[in-house]
Motif scaffolding. Structure first.
Motif, mmCIF file in Angstrom:
data_model
loop_
_atom_site.group_PDB
_atom_site.id
_atom_site.type_symbol
_atom_site.label_atom_id
_atom_site.label_comp_id
_atom_site.label_asym_id
_atom_site.label_seq_id
_atom_site.Cartn_x
_atom_site.Cartn_y
_atom_site.Cartn_z
ATOM 1 N N THR A 189 -32.925 36.359 37.760
ATOM 2 C CA THR A 189 -33.027 36.808 39.149
ATOM 3 C C THR A 189 -34.428 36.571 39.697
ATOM 4 O OG1 THR A 189 -31.346 38.489 38.760
ATOM 5 C CG2 THR A 189 -32.739 38.790 40.686
ATOM 6 N N LYS A 190 -35.433 36.841 38.857
ATOM 7 C CA LYS A 190 -36.807 36.593 39.285
ATOM 8 C C LYS A 190 -37.006 35.105 39.606
ATOM 9 C CE LYS A 190 -39.245 40.334 36.894
ATOM 10 N NZ LYS A 190 -40.229 40.642 35.836
ATOM 11 N N HIS A 217 -35.516 34.298 42.952
ATOM 12 C CA HIS A 217 -36.391 34.851 43.989
ATOM 13 C C HIS A 217 -37.606 33.946 44.195
ATOM 14 C CE1 HIS A 217 -39.525 37.570 45.613
ATOM 15 N NE2 HIS A 217 -38.497 38.086 46.293
ATOM 16 N N LYS A 243 -33.936 36.404 50.325
ATOM 17 C CA LYS A 243 -34.829 37.319 49.607
ATOM 18 C C LYS A 243 -34.317 38.746 49.691
ATOM 19 C CE LYS A 243 -39.523 39.152 49.659
ATOM 20 N NZ LYS A 243 -40.833 39.160 50.350
ATOM 21 N N LEU A 294 -31.422 39.219 47.370
ATOM 22 C CA LEU A 294 -31.751 39.253 45.943
ATOM 23 C C LEU A 294 -32.513 40.509 45.529
ATOM 24 C CD1 LEU A 294 -32.811 35.543 45.346
ATOM 25 C CD2 LEU A 294 -30.673 36.653 44.654
ATOM 26 N N GLU A 295 -33.256 41.104 46.444
ATOM 27 C CA GLU A 295 -34.092 42.250 46.082
ATOM 28 C C GLU A 295 -33.296 43.430 45.512
ATOM 29 O OE1 GLU A 295 -36.453 43.037 49.501
ATOM 30 O OE2 GLU A 295 -38.122 41.763 48.837
#
Length: 287
Positions: free
Chosen positions: A112-113, A116, A160, A163-164
């Motif tokens: 996931t990072k 992002h 963004k 995804l956060e």
């Protein structure tokens, strides 16, 4: 631990066989003694030899029976140790599962990072493209380029924002998994200590002694113990006196002089300690 029942069976069979062989040997000795005394004419001598052989055979049978009972009692305690070890093994398997789950969550978090990071890189690229449009002479083309860039930036911000929450959820899940693994590790350490304490006490129970002297007036007994018995005057671990399967009293060591031990005794209700009774450490109950 599964081999212990077979060891117990062979030990009991061995003791029983030894008693039978001893009895047969005594019979042969009796017959030889009768022949040596001139046959069966000496009825009194023959009777004495038979009685002595019969008495010794009965004593051998009695010792074999007592050894069998003691072996069965030791097996019961070993079975308790086996159950404690099985609990520890189950805890280790559960810990492995938790560690695998934690590693999986950590992998998803890194993925996931990365997504992002890619979204942010796209936004940076769009910003660089916008700067190159400053050299355009046509205002209309510049306006169109700006509009296109703003659209890309808006989409990047949306991505963004999308995804956060997922990233925060993964971080929370990872923290929970890490805490659970820590708890399981602490539990495993607790089981390790329980097993270590149990084994230490059980090794101490390997010693067994016999009452040599009983002094009812002072409520003391005397018995012999080896130098490696681990006994200490005033030891808080109680000793018990048994006759067969019956506990006839408890002891507290008063003094030790070389191999001779003097202990204060307390009899169980209706019981009386006798010379020849067995002395053992009080058995642990496991965990």
């Amino acid at each position: 631990m599964k081999i212990l029942p077979f060891v117990t069976v062979f030990a009991v069979l061995g003791l029983g066989s030894a008693a039978i062989m001893y009895s047969m040997q005594q019979q042969e000795i009796m017959e030889m003694a009768v022949k040596a005394s001139g046959g069966i004419s000496d009825q009194g001598g023959m009777s004495d030899v038979r009685n002595k052989a019969r008495t010794e055979a009965e004593e051998a049978d009695s010792k074999a029976t007592a050894a069998k009972k003691l072996t069965e009692a030791e097996y019961t305690n070993l079975n308790g140790a086996g159950q404690a070890i099985e609990k520890r093994e189950a805890a280790e398997r559960l810990l492995e599962e938790k560690v695998t789950y934690r590693d999986t969550m950590a992998s998803e978090l890194e993925s996931t990072k990365e997504r992002h990071k890619e979204a942010m890189q796209q936004a940076d690229e769009m910003l660089a493209t916008m700067r190159t449009l400053e050299d355009l002479a046509n205002v209309a083309d510049l306006s169109e380029a700006v509009a296109t860039f703003e659209d890309v930036v808006a989409k990047a911000k949306e991505k963004k924002a999308e995804l956060e929450p997922e990233l925060e959820g993964l971080i929370t899940a990872r923290e929970a998994a890490t805490k659970k693994v820590a708890d399981e590790t602490a539990e495993l350490a607790r089981l390790d200590k329980i097993n270590a304490d149990f084994e230490a006490v059980y090794r101490k129970n390997a010693h067994e002694y016999v009452v040599r002297v009983v002094d009812p007036a002072r409520s003391i007994i005397i018995f012999t113990a080896g130098r490696n018995s681990g006994l200490v005057a005033g030891d808080s671990t109680p000793l018990i006196v048994k006759r067969g399967n019956v506990t006839v009293g408890t002891l507290r060591v008063e003094s030790i002089n070389d191999a001779e031990v003097v202990a204060k005794y307390t009899c169980a209700p209706g019981q009386r300690i006798r010379v020849g009774d067995n002395i053992i450490h009080e058995k642990p109950h496991g965990s």
